[in-house]
Design a protein around this motif. Sequence first.
Motif, PDB file in Angstrom:
ATOM      1  N   LEU A  98       0.867  -1.101   0.007  1.00 20.34           N
ATOM      2  CA  LEU A  98      -0.142   0.070   0.021  1.00 20.34           C
ATOM      3  C   LEU A  98       1.017   1.335  -0.068  1.00 20.34           C
TER       4      LEU A  98
ATOM      5  N   LEU B 165      -3.185   6.523   1.641  1.00 21.47           N
ATOM      6  CA  LEU B 165      -2.706   5.186   1.721  1.00 21.47           C
ATOM      7  C   LEU B 165      -1.115   5.389   2.521  1.00 21.47           C
TER       8      LEU B 165
ATOM      9  N   SER C 199      -0.311   3.586   6.154  1.00 17.58           N
ATOM     10  CA  SER C 199       0.587   2.401   6.092  1.00 17.58           C
ATOM     11  C   SER C 199       1.907   2.855   6.888  1.00 17.58           C
TER      12      SER C 199
END
Length: 304
Positions: free
Chosen positions: A5, A179, A183
């Motif tokens: 990701l 994202l 992450s």
Amino acid sequence: MTYILFCIGLVALFLGGEYLVRGASNIARHFNLSPMVIGLTIVGFGTSAPELLVSVQAALAGQPAIAIGNVLGSNIANILLILGTSAVIAALMIPLRKVWRDLGIMIVATAALWVMLLDGVISRVDGVILLLGLAVFMVMAFVLGKEEPDLDAAPPAKMSISIAQTLGGLVVLVIGARLLVDSATIIAQSFGVSEAVIALTVVAVGTSLPELATSVIAAFRKQTEIAVGNVIGSNIFNILSILGITALITPIPADPRFASTDMPWVAGTAVVLVLFAVLLKGIPRLAGVALLAVYAGYVGLMMA
């Protein structure tokens, strides 16, 4: 999966940045606005969207350290990391006659925020003051940003295409930043990093990646006015718009460390940018390397 990701978000950022710069440049030509004004407003505000989303969500979730640290860390990263990287790619010109007002607003907004942090909270009244400052900035930018059309230049793309490119680029940038932030935060937490440090470094850099992608691409395309205007505009929007809107929704408690430890960095980097504009009329490549070295030292101190 977390690392996958992270990589997908990184790719999305640079694709979004490419379309945002292309579309914004064409919009500027349609309205005879200078690229600097577009960088200060449309691009600056658009690339600040991730900071707005993160700060509002953090404040509502009872995580004020992330709401404020995200903005302060982003403003530091914008100047040291983003302009440093862009200058290494292509020496940046800063047309002082076009940006002296905006640099002044950035300094005043920074000083105002520092004062607001001293009492330990950014109140709703503070939020109203910040948003009024934003309105003044926007009016000044558009009223004073007109320039004569270049009759010899090739005609810009159709307005509908330019708007689609700009909006599409912004959407992809926001998705990519989300994202990356999610992450990267998970990765940092797995190493036991504190919430405040995550906000000032991981989250701040993550939400600044749209500015990084946009400014780097602008530097590659030799559109250095957009690269510089993007950072100045983003720093102004981060303070006046993001903290203004967030404080209007809910007052933001401020940890004393923000006023005592982090604001000197925010103010110092803003002053350094003004000095580059006044003394050197830009940021040469060697200065870009120096900015990156200082940022590496800052992150090292935060992580220590």
